[in-house]
Each structure stands twice: as C-alpha cells, then as structure tokens.
Design a protein around this motif. Sequence first.
Motif, short mmCIF file in Angstrom:
data_model
loop_
_atom_site.label_atom_id
_atom_site.label_comp_id
_atom_site.label_asym_id
_atom_site.label_seq_id
_atom_site.Cartn_x
_atom_site.Cartn_y
_atom_site.Cartn_z
N SER A 1 0.81 -1.22 0.00
CA SER A 1 0.00 0.00 0.00
C SER A 1 0.84 1.27 0.00
CB SER A 1 -0.90 0.01 1.23
OG SER A 1 -1.63 -1.18 1.35
N GLN A 2 2.13 1.15 0.38
CA GLN A 2 3.01 2.31 0.47
C GLN A 2 4.17 2.21 -0.52
OE1 GLN A 2 2.96 1.62 4.99
NE2 GLN A 2 3.60 3.75 4.83
N LYS A 3 4.04 1.34 -1.48
CA LYS A 3 5.10 1.16 -2.46
C LYS A 3 4.79 1.90 -3.76
CE LYS A 3 7.57 -1.70 0.06
NZ LYS A 3 8.93 -1.35 0.53
N GLN A 4 5.85 2.17 -4.51
CA GLN A 4 5.69 2.82 -5.80
C GLN A 4 5.55 1.74 -6.88
OE1 GLN A 4 8.68 5.71 -6.72
NE2 GLN A 4 7.94 6.06 -8.81
N TRP A 5 4.37 1.63 -7.46
CA TRP A 5 4.09 0.68 -8.52
C TRP A 5 4.42 1.31 -9.88
CZ3 TRP A 5 0.86 -4.04 -7.98
CH2 TRP A 5 0.66 -4.41 -6.63
N LYS A 6 4.63 0.46 -10.87
CA LYS A 6 4.93 0.93 -12.22
C LYS A 6 3.74 0.66 -13.15
CE LYS A 6 9.95 0.24 -11.90
NZ LYS A 6 11.13 -0.49 -12.48
N ILE A 7 3.47 1.61 -14.03
CA ILE A 7 2.43 1.40 -15.03
C ILE A 7 3.01 0.53 -16.14
CG2 ILE A 7 0.94 2.48 -16.75
CD1 ILE A 7 0.82 4.94 -14.94
N LYS A 8 2.42 -0.63 -16.33
CA LYS A 8 2.91 -1.60 -17.31
C LYS A 8 2.18 -1.50 -18.64
CE LYS A 8 4.04 -6.55 -17.61
NZ LYS A 8 4.01 -7.85 -16.85
N ASP A 9 0.88 -1.21 -18.57
CA ASP A 9 0.08 -1.16 -19.80
C ASP A 9 -1.20 -0.37 -19.54
OD1 ASP A 9 -0.57 -1.78 -22.47
OD2 ASP A 9 -1.83 -3.46 -21.83
N ILE A 10 -1.66 0.35 -20.56
CA ILE A 10 -2.94 1.06 -20.51
C ILE A 10 -3.69 0.78 -21.80
CG2 ILE A 10 -4.12 3.30 -20.41
CD1 ILE A 10 -1.77 4.39 -18.83
#
Length: 337
Positions: free
Chosen positions: A115-124
């Motif tokens: 919940s406090q991590k930085q996620w990466k956008i993989k696909d939109i």
Amino acid sequence: MIKFFGNVPEGGIIDSCELANKKGMTMKVITYGATITSLKIPLKNGELLDVVLGFDNLEAYLNSFNLKSAPYFGATVGRYAGRINNSTVNLNGKSIYLNSNNNANSLHGGNIGFSQKQWKIKDIKEGKNPSITLSYFSQDGEENYPGDLSVDLTYTLSEENELIIDYVANTSEDTIINLTHHSYFNLDGHNSTIIDQKLMVDSYGILETNDQNIPTGKLLNLENKPFDFKQAKKCPQAIDTTFVLNESDALSASLFNPKNNLAMFVYTNQPAVHIYVGGNCFNEIKSKENTDYNALSGICFETQNFPDAPNHKHFPNAVLKKGEVYQHKTIYKFQNM
C-alpha cells in the motif's frame, strides 16, 4: 491520461491515471500503492457520484499512514492482507519472523506493505472496456517475506459498469501471499455515511477472533445471529469481521442505497470477504473536497484468503510455491435499480 500526482520523500514520481468507459463510469488510480482515488458512477438523473473515499493529494495519502489507525484508502494490500499472529509463520519446516506493526502481530504486509510502495504502469488500454495494468517487484526479504515476488494488477472498467480487479503473481521461492483491495465504498457519495445502506453477504459463518482480532481457528455459525446478512439489512455501525463465502465466483456480497437506488454487487474467486466499516481520519487530515471522514464514512469489501491462514492447517492454503501462479479476481458491479 497520465498526470503527475506528486513526489515521494525518497524522490520517486507518483503518477495518476484516469480511465472512463463508454457509459460514463470513471476511475482515477495513482501509482502509490496502486491506489484508487476516485470511482464515479453515473446515476439515472445523469449525476456522476464518487463512491469511494480518498484524498486530493499525495501528502495526505502519505500522512494517513501515521494516523493511529491507518485507513489504507483505495490501496492494494500485500504481501499478506489481514493479521498474522505474533508475526510468525512456519513454511517448509522453517519459522519466518515477519515485521510487527499491530501490537506483536503483522497487519496488511507489515511496516511498509504494498500500500506504500511505488508501482509501475505496465500497460494502458483505452476505448471499450478500458484498463490499466500496474506491476510491483517485491524483493526477497522485504518485510522478511521469502522469495522475489512479481505482481501484476489490472483494473478494468467494463461497459456493464464493473470494476474488475485481476491479480497475477509468481515467486522465486515458496512464500505466502494474500492480496486484497481496500476501497471504502459509499453509495451515497464519499462525503456521506453508510448507516442507511443495506448490506448482504452470502456467508454461512465468520471467523472467531481473540481480543486482538486474530482468528482462533474456529468458525462461528451465523444463522439468526446479529451478523447474519444472508438477507439484506442495514449496515452495522461497527464491524471488522471475516465472512466465509458459500460459493466461489458467485455473488458474494452486495450494498444498496435506497436514497438513489444504486446497488453494488461483489463477485470473487476468493474464499472470504472481510467487511470493515470505518474511514475515520480523526479530524487530522482533510479528505476529498475538504471532507472530514468519520467512523461511518465507508465500508470495505476486502475479498481475500483467511487472515492468519498459514498458522491454521484447516484454513485455505496461502502458500505460493515456486513455479506456481497466484490468481485472484474480484468484480465490483454497479447498477441503478
């Protein structure tokens, strides 16, 4: 559409992405915690109603984890949702000591969970049934969990006004996993209360817990008990309870607002849904639209495995083995009745 949302203290950039389906349903998600900050549903009168609690800025999300009871608004919870007794599990004959953040127990993944991590956008994907896929790589030893864990999370807005959440994960060595989504829903809008809304849960029993809300291993029959919601009735004003579901991939729970005739239906392939009423920010942090949330502002439907499952052999398996794939699907469907 991707926009800058803020910077985390360690220097990383947090982005916000907005999706909309052809029916007018919109969602905003940020890469901090793969968190849904807004979910707007079109009503019969043409109004767009924001049905989830949240904040307007990144600073508020960061500060919310310093409250005496962190709300986890809209966040993705992991590696393990719920509590683990004494922060200890036995895996393959070895004791694993997780970080404690709830008395002596581990809650929602430990001190700094997903919940406090930085996620990466993989696909939109835009257009019909738009979606966004976010990924997070959890290194071996993070919060003392074993194995490198790779997680892909996809949010989809279907043309039937469904929020579909798909989780896929794999690990470099045997580990435990229990992911969930932590939005607080309110079908009267995020700046109202849920006390007049009606709850239904298709459950035959709840997990008995001790005074620290740790499962004892016993299942309590619900028939004719206060938390028997097989027939819809008003939301309780206080609940923090794991319901064992009758059937996988069927209707698990629902919420209905008689004021505007908006309903939400919950479907999942998980064995349980943890129901929690809350949202209190203790007048310390202003929420969206300068709102002060209280203990009755929203209700969570945390579809998941049982809390503390690794410590109870008769609970559903929570071990993800190397070479296997964790798959979790939950649908929140909205309908004007």
